[in-house]
Motif scaffolding. Structure first.
Motif, mmCIF file in Angstrom:
data_model
loop_
_atom_site.group_PDB
_atom_site.id
_atom_site.type_symbol
_atom_site.label_atom_id
_atom_site.label_comp_id
_atom_site.label_asym_id
_atom_site.label_seq_id
_atom_site.Cartn_x
_atom_site.Cartn_y
_atom_site.Cartn_z
ATOM 1 N N LYS A 15 0.860 -1.262 -0.126
ATOM 2 C CA LYS A 15 0.064 -0.104 0.010
ATOM 3 C C LYS A 15 0.850 1.293 0.057
ATOM 4 N N HIS B 140 2.025 1.572 -3.370
ATOM 5 C CA HIS B 140 0.695 2.067 -4.133
ATOM 6 C C HIS B 140 0.212 3.557 -4.138
ATOM 7 N N ASP C 239 -1.686 -2.148 -5.785
ATOM 8 C CA ASP C 239 -2.758 -2.226 -4.999
ATOM 9 C C ASP C 239 -3.330 -3.664 -5.243
HETATM 10 FE FE LIG Z 1 -5.831 3.488 -3.967
#
Ligand SMILES: [Fe+2]
Length: 160
Positions: free
Chosen positions: A35, A38, A54
Protein backbone atom coordinates in the motif's frame (compact mmCIF):
# COMPACT_ATOMS: atom_id res chain seq x y z
CA UNK A 1 -5.80 -22.33 23.62
CA UNK A 2 -9.57 -22.65 23.34
CA UNK A 3 -11.18 -26.05 23.58
CA UNK A 4 -12.30 -27.46 20.25
CA UNK A 5 -13.53 -30.75 18.82
CA UNK A 6 -10.82 -30.71 16.17
CA UNK A 7 -8.75 -33.91 16.20
CA UNK A 8 -5.33 -32.29 16.69
CA UNK A 9 -3.58 -32.21 20.07
CA UNK A 10 -3.48 -28.96 22.04
CA UNK A 11 0.32 -29.08 21.85
CA UNK A 12 0.26 -29.35 18.07
CA UNK A 13 -2.38 -26.61 17.78
CA UNK A 14 -0.34 -24.29 19.99
CA UNK A 15 2.75 -24.90 17.87
CA UNK A 16 0.83 -24.16 14.66
CA UNK A 17 -0.66 -21.03 16.22
CA UNK A 18 2.84 -19.73 16.91
CA UNK A 19 3.96 -20.53 13.39
CA UNK A 20 0.90 -18.89 11.87
CA UNK A 21 1.11 -15.75 14.02
CA UNK A 22 4.75 -15.29 13.00
CA UNK A 23 3.91 -15.38 9.29
CA UNK A 24 0.69 -13.37 9.86
CA UNK A 25 2.86 -10.51 11.14
CA UNK A 26 5.03 -10.66 8.01
CA UNK A 27 1.96 -10.74 5.76
CA UNK A 28 0.34 -7.70 7.40
CA UNK A 29 3.66 -5.84 7.21
CA UNK A 30 4.00 -6.80 3.53
CA UNK A 31 0.42 -5.73 2.77
CA UNK A 32 1.15 -2.31 4.27
CA UNK A 33 4.39 -2.11 2.30
CA UNK A 34 2.48 -2.76 -0.94
CA UNK A 35 0.00 0.00 0.00
CA UNK A 36 2.88 2.34 0.83
CA UNK A 37 4.24 1.70 -2.68
CA UNK A 38 0.75 2.10 -4.20
CA UNK A 39 0.30 5.51 -2.61
CA UNK A 40 3.76 6.96 -3.17
CA UNK A 41 5.05 5.63 -6.49
CA UNK A 42 5.87 8.23 -9.16
CA UNK A 43 7.43 8.21 -12.60
CA UNK A 44 6.71 7.16 -16.20
CA UNK A 45 5.19 3.78 -15.21
CA UNK A 46 3.00 5.36 -12.56
CA UNK A 47 -0.39 3.96 -13.48
CA UNK A 48 0.81 0.40 -14.15
CA UNK A 49 2.74 0.21 -10.89
CA UNK A 50 0.09 2.08 -8.88
CA UNK A 51 -2.46 -0.53 -9.97
CA UNK A 52 -0.11 -3.52 -9.61
CA UNK A 53 0.81 -2.56 -6.04
CA UNK A 54 -2.86 -2.27 -5.09
CA UNK A 55 -3.62 -5.66 -6.62
CA UNK A 56 -0.75 -7.19 -4.66
CA UNK A 57 -1.98 -5.58 -1.43
CA UNK A 58 -5.43 -7.04 -2.08
CA UNK A 59 -4.04 -10.54 -2.59
CA UNK A 60 -1.95 -10.25 0.56
CA UNK A 61 -5.10 -9.25 2.45
CA UNK A 62 -6.58 -12.60 1.43
CA UNK A 63 -3.53 -14.44 2.77
CA UNK A 64 -3.74 -12.46 6.02
CA UNK A 65 -7.36 -13.49 6.51
CA UNK A 66 -6.66 -17.16 5.71
CA UNK A 67 -3.85 -17.38 8.26
CA UNK A 68 -5.73 -15.47 10.97
CA UNK A 69 -8.79 -17.70 10.58
CA UNK A 70 -6.70 -20.89 10.56
CA UNK A 71 -5.34 -19.74 13.93
CA UNK A 72 -8.83 -19.30 15.34
CA UNK A 73 -9.99 -22.59 13.78
CA UNK A 74 -7.19 -24.26 15.75
CA UNK A 75 -8.43 -22.66 18.97
CA UNK A 76 -5.74 -19.99 19.12
CA UNK A 77 -5.88 -16.20 19.09
CA UNK A 78 -4.85 -14.29 15.99
CA UNK A 79 -2.52 -11.45 16.95
CA UNK A 80 -2.92 -8.94 14.16
CA UNK A 81 -2.73 -5.56 15.85
CA UNK A 82 -0.24 -3.06 14.55
CA UNK A 83 1.70 -3.23 17.82
CA UNK A 84 1.91 -7.05 17.79
CA UNK A 85 2.90 -7.09 14.14
CA UNK A 86 5.55 -4.36 14.48
CA UNK A 87 7.40 -6.36 17.09
CA UNK A 88 7.21 -9.64 15.24
CA UNK A 89 7.64 -9.02 11.51
CA UNK A 90 10.87 -10.39 10.06
CA UNK A 91 10.73 -8.18 6.97
CA UNK A 92 13.12 -5.30 6.42
CA UNK A 93 11.74 -1.88 7.33
CA UNK A 94 10.19 -0.34 4.21
CA UNK A 95 11.87 2.95 3.26
CA UNK A 96 9.68 6.05 3.58
CA UNK A 97 11.73 8.19 1.18
CA UNK A 98 11.27 6.09 -1.99
CA UNK A 99 9.34 7.55 -4.91
CA UNK A 100 10.79 6.24 -8.20
CA UNK A 101 9.03 3.17 -9.61
CA UNK A 102 12.03 0.87 -9.92
CA UNK A 103 13.11 1.56 -6.34
CA UNK A 104 9.64 0.60 -5.08
CA UNK A 105 9.67 -2.57 -7.17
CA UNK A 106 13.12 -3.43 -5.80
CA UNK A 107 12.15 -2.86 -2.18
CA UNK A 108 8.91 -4.81 -2.52
CA UNK A 109 10.61 -7.68 -4.40
CA UNK A 110 13.11 -8.02 -1.53
CA UNK A 111 10.26 -8.29 0.96
CA UNK A 112 8.34 -10.73 -1.25
CA UNK A 113 11.38 -13.00 -1.56
CA UNK A 114 11.99 -12.95 2.18
CA UNK A 115 8.34 -13.69 2.95
CA UNK A 116 8.14 -16.50 0.36
CA UNK A 117 11.19 -18.18 1.87
CA UNK A 118 9.81 -18.11 5.41
CA UNK A 119 6.35 -19.31 4.29
CA UNK A 120 7.91 -22.26 2.46
CA UNK A 121 9.85 -23.10 5.61
CA UNK A 122 6.65 -22.86 7.65
CA UNK A 123 4.92 -25.24 5.22
CA UNK A 124 7.69 -27.82 5.75
CA UNK A 125 7.55 -27.37 9.49
CA UNK A 126 3.76 -27.76 9.64
CA UNK A 127 3.95 -30.88 7.47
CA UNK A 128 6.62 -32.44 9.66
CA UNK A 129 4.53 -31.60 12.75
CA UNK A 130 1.59 -33.56 11.28
CA UNK A 131 -0.76 -30.69 10.39
CA UNK A 132 -1.26 -31.24 6.65
CA UNK A 133 -3.96 -28.56 6.46
CA UNK A 134 -1.81 -25.77 7.88
CA UNK A 135 1.04 -26.99 5.67
CA UNK A 136 -1.26 -26.86 2.63
CA UNK A 137 -2.41 -23.35 3.57
CA UNK A 138 1.21 -22.17 3.69
CA UNK A 139 1.94 -23.92 0.39
CA UNK A 140 -0.94 -22.13 -1.32
CA UNK A 141 0.24 -18.81 0.07
CA UNK A 142 3.83 -19.40 -1.04
CA UNK A 143 2.57 -20.17 -4.55
CA UNK A 144 0.68 -16.86 -4.60
CA UNK A 145 3.65 -14.94 -3.22
CA UNK A 146 5.96 -16.50 -5.82
CA UNK A 147 3.59 -15.24 -8.48
CA UNK A 148 3.59 -11.78 -6.93
CA UNK A 149 7.38 -11.82 -6.95
CA UNK A 150 7.32 -12.69 -10.65
CA UNK A 151 4.96 -9.77 -11.37
CA UNK A 152 7.42 -7.47 -9.60
CA UNK A 153 10.65 -8.89 -11.00
CA UNK A 154 9.36 -8.84 -14.58
CA UNK A 155 9.69 -5.04 -14.32
CA UNK A 156 13.39 -5.42 -13.54
CA UNK A 157 14.47 -8.20 -15.87
CA UNK A 158 14.08 -6.81 -19.39
CA UNK A 159 17.84 -6.45 -19.71
CA UNK A 160 18.91 -9.50 -17.65
FE1 LIG B 1 -5.84 3.32 -3.85
Amino acid sequence: MHRTRIDLTAKSRARMTGLLNARLADAIDLQLQAKQAHWNVKGPNFIALHELFDRLAGELGGHVDEMAERITALGGAAEGTLQAVAGRSKLAVYPLDVTEGRAHVDALADSYARFAKSVRKASDEAGKAGDADTSDLFTGISRGVDKGLWLLEAHLQADR
